[in-house]
Enzyme design. Structure first.
Site, short mmCIF file in Angstrom:
data_model
loop_
_atom_site.label_atom_id
_atom_site.label_comp_id
_atom_site.label_asym_id
_atom_site.label_seq_id
_atom_site.Cartn_x
_atom_site.Cartn_y
_atom_site.Cartn_z
N HIS A 1 9.01 0.63 3.43
CA HIS A 1 10.46 0.55 4.52
C HIS A 1 10.87 -0.72 4.20
O HIS A 1 10.83 -1.53 3.34
CB HIS A 1 9.56 0.47 5.97
CG HIS A 1 8.55 -0.58 6.19
ND1 HIS A 1 8.70 -1.89 6.08
CD2 HIS A 1 7.16 -0.27 6.31
CE1 HIS A 1 7.51 -2.41 6.48
NE2 HIS A 1 6.53 -1.58 6.36
N GLY B 1 4.59 -10.05 4.05
CA GLY B 1 5.21 -10.17 5.20
C GLY B 1 4.47 -10.63 6.18
O GLY B 1 3.35 -10.93 6.27
N LYS C 1 4.90 -10.18 9.18
CA LYS C 1 4.22 -9.34 10.28
C LYS C 1 2.63 -9.51 10.26
O LYS C 1 2.08 -9.42 11.39
CB LYS C 1 4.62 -7.84 10.24
CG LYS C 1 4.36 -7.04 11.40
CD LYS C 1 4.40 -5.73 11.16
CE LYS C 1 3.12 -5.14 10.97
NZ LYS C 1 2.71 -3.84 10.71
N ASP C 2 2.22 -9.47 9.04
CA ASP C 2 0.57 -9.67 9.10
C ASP C 2 0.35 -10.94 8.85
O ASP C 2 -0.16 -11.53 7.74
CB ASP C 2 -0.18 -8.76 7.89
CG ASP C 2 0.27 -7.26 7.74
OD1 ASP C 2 -0.15 -6.71 8.65
OD2 ASP C 2 0.98 -6.81 6.96
N ARG D 1 2.89 2.49 9.54
CA ARG D 1 2.12 3.24 10.41
C ARG D 1 3.02 3.79 11.73
O ARG D 1 2.70 4.52 12.35
CB ARG D 1 1.12 2.37 10.89
CG ARG D 1 -0.06 2.18 10.21
CD ARG D 1 -1.25 1.62 10.76
NE ARG D 1 -2.44 1.57 10.05
CZ ARG D 1 -3.05 0.82 9.12
NH1 ARG D 1 -2.19 -0.56 9.10
NH2 ARG D 1 -3.91 0.87 8.33
N GLN E 1 -3.28 -12.10 7.81
CA GLN E 1 -3.60 -11.76 6.57
C GLN E 1 -2.87 -12.76 5.75
O GLN E 1 -3.61 -13.19 4.45
CB GLN E 1 -3.18 -10.20 6.19
CG GLN E 1 -2.59 -10.16 4.61
CD GLN E 1 -2.10 -8.72 4.39
OE1 GLN E 1 -3.27 -7.96 4.46
NE2 GLN E 1 -0.95 -8.33 3.97
N HIS F 1 9.13 -4.29 3.25
CA HIS F 1 8.91 -4.02 2.01
C HIS F 1 9.95 -4.40 1.05
O HIS F 1 9.89 -5.45 0.03
CB HIS F 1 8.20 -2.93 1.55
CG HIS F 1 6.85 -2.48 2.31
ND1 HIS F 1 6.68 -1.24 2.86
CD2 HIS F 1 5.70 -3.01 2.06
CE1 HIS F 1 5.56 -1.42 3.38
NE2 HIS F 1 4.90 -2.29 2.91
N MET G 1 1.07 -1.39 0.01
CA MET G 1 -0.03 -0.19 0.14
C MET G 1 0.79 1.28 0.05
O MET G 1 0.38 2.31 0.45
CB MET G 1 -1.11 0.19 1.00
CG MET G 1 -1.87 -1.25 1.15
SD MET G 1 -3.19 -0.80 2.09
CE MET G 1 -2.62 -0.85 3.60
O1 PAF Z 1 -0.37 -5.86 3.56
C1 PAF Z 1 -0.71 -4.70 2.82
O2 PAF Z 1 0.02 -3.87 2.71
C2 PAF Z 1 -2.10 -4.84 2.36
O3 PAF Z 1 -3.01 -5.59 3.10
C3 PAF Z 1 -2.25 -5.60 0.72
C4 PAF Z 1 -1.73 -6.92 1.00
C5 PAF Z 1 -1.07 -4.81 -0.22
C6 PAF Z 1 -3.55 -5.49 0.19
O4 PAF Z 1 -3.84 -4.09 0.20
#
Ligand code: PAF
Length: 281
Positions: A34, A148, A150-151, A188, A154, A37, A30
């Site tokens: 950093h 990542g 970290k999530d 963030r 997700q 990524h 998004m």
């Molecule tokens: O982890 C993120 O930055 C977002 O949730 C992603 C996977 C790019 C989807 O918008």
């Protein structure tokens, strides 16, 4: 590095690569990149012939009261970081390109998994994530996609979606990248003032405490997460959203800690909500 703003452009460039027999890696982001990524991009560049990164602040994963409008952006800086780390093409679409008028189809996992942890306070979040990731997979058709750790929730959800919907993509998790004091890298973190930044070390301190207690032979999840919460509560700027021990694959709470378990937490430091996790081994 090519910058593409439309779906058709991306399809054209990816097709050219595939015609040459090249493999394609995708790093969805998004923006406001950093070192975390950057590590995804490097991993993709190492494992795939052609690396695509998306920079798209996805509105469907933010609720009304969340930080979409104030989310940090710096596309020029993002491009520099992407290029330096081996990205070949960056997809930077507008909201209209991704969600044209009349858009009405969403992807949602119908299990308890997206309702745990972050899903409790962000009930529509993972529906937005699954929808946009599904679109990105359809647009880029990557062989591998890098997310990542970290999530963690997700990542587990995206893996389940790819499996359930027979998507022809390998979903790969990359290790959390941390600041020197242990704070997990996040876009963030820029919201934190110096005092809050100092206080935010408490998240990784709590995870380390949990790991130590487990390594010392404590496998009672409730007792260990209670000790972690008590440590966080000693920090005046911190307010706990959740501190949990869950199964690393299903995200469901566990009673006994084991190598399949993961500590996950979300903590407000001032107004900023930070998440972090640690997988037991
Ligand atoms: O982890 C993120 O930055 C977002 O949730 C992603 C996977 C790019 C989807 O918008």
């Amino acid at each position: 590095m090519i910058i593409a703003e439309t779906i058709n452009e991306v399809r054209k460039y990816v097709k050219e690569q595939k015609m040459m027999g090249h493999t394609v890696g995708l790093c969805p982001t998004m923006g406001y990149l950093h070192a975390g990524h950057a590590s995804l991009v490097r991993e993709s560049a190492k494992r795939c012939d052609y690396t695509v990164a998306s920079v798209f602040l996805n509105p469907t994963q933010f609720a009304q009261n969340e930080d979409l409008a104030g989310y940090p952006r710096d596309f020029e800086r993002d491009c520099r970081i992407l290029e330096e780390n081996g990205c070949d093409l960056v997809f930077h679409p507008s909201v209209e390109e991704m969600y044209p008028e009349g858009f009405a189809t969403y992807v949602e996992i119908q299990s308890e998994m997206p309702r745990q942890l972050c899903g409790k306070t962000r009930p529509t979040h993972f529906r937005g994530v699954c929808t946009v990731v599904n679109k990105l997979f359809n647009i880029v058709t990557p062989d591998m996609a890098f997310f990542g750790e970290k999530d963690a929730q997700q990542l587990a959800i995206v893996k389940q979606m790819a499996r359930d919907l027979s998507m022809d993509v390998e979903v790969i998790g990359c290790p959390i990248v941390r600041e020197e004091d242990g704070l997990a890298m996040s876009s963030r973190n820029t919201y934190l003032n110096p005092e809050e930044r100092k206080a935010s070390g408490i998240l990784s301190d709590a995870l380390e405490l949990g790991k130590k207690l487990y390594n010392d032979g404590n496998d009672d999840a409730e007792a260990v997460t209670k000790a972690m919460s008590e440590l966080i509560e000693q920090e005046p700027l911190a307010r706990i959203d959740y501190v949990s021990a869950v199964n690393a694959f299903t995200m469901m709470p566990v009673e006994k800690l084991s190598s399949d378990a993961l500590f996950a937490l979300a903590v407000y430091i001032g107004k900023t909500r930070l998440i972090d996790n640690l997988r037991l081994s």
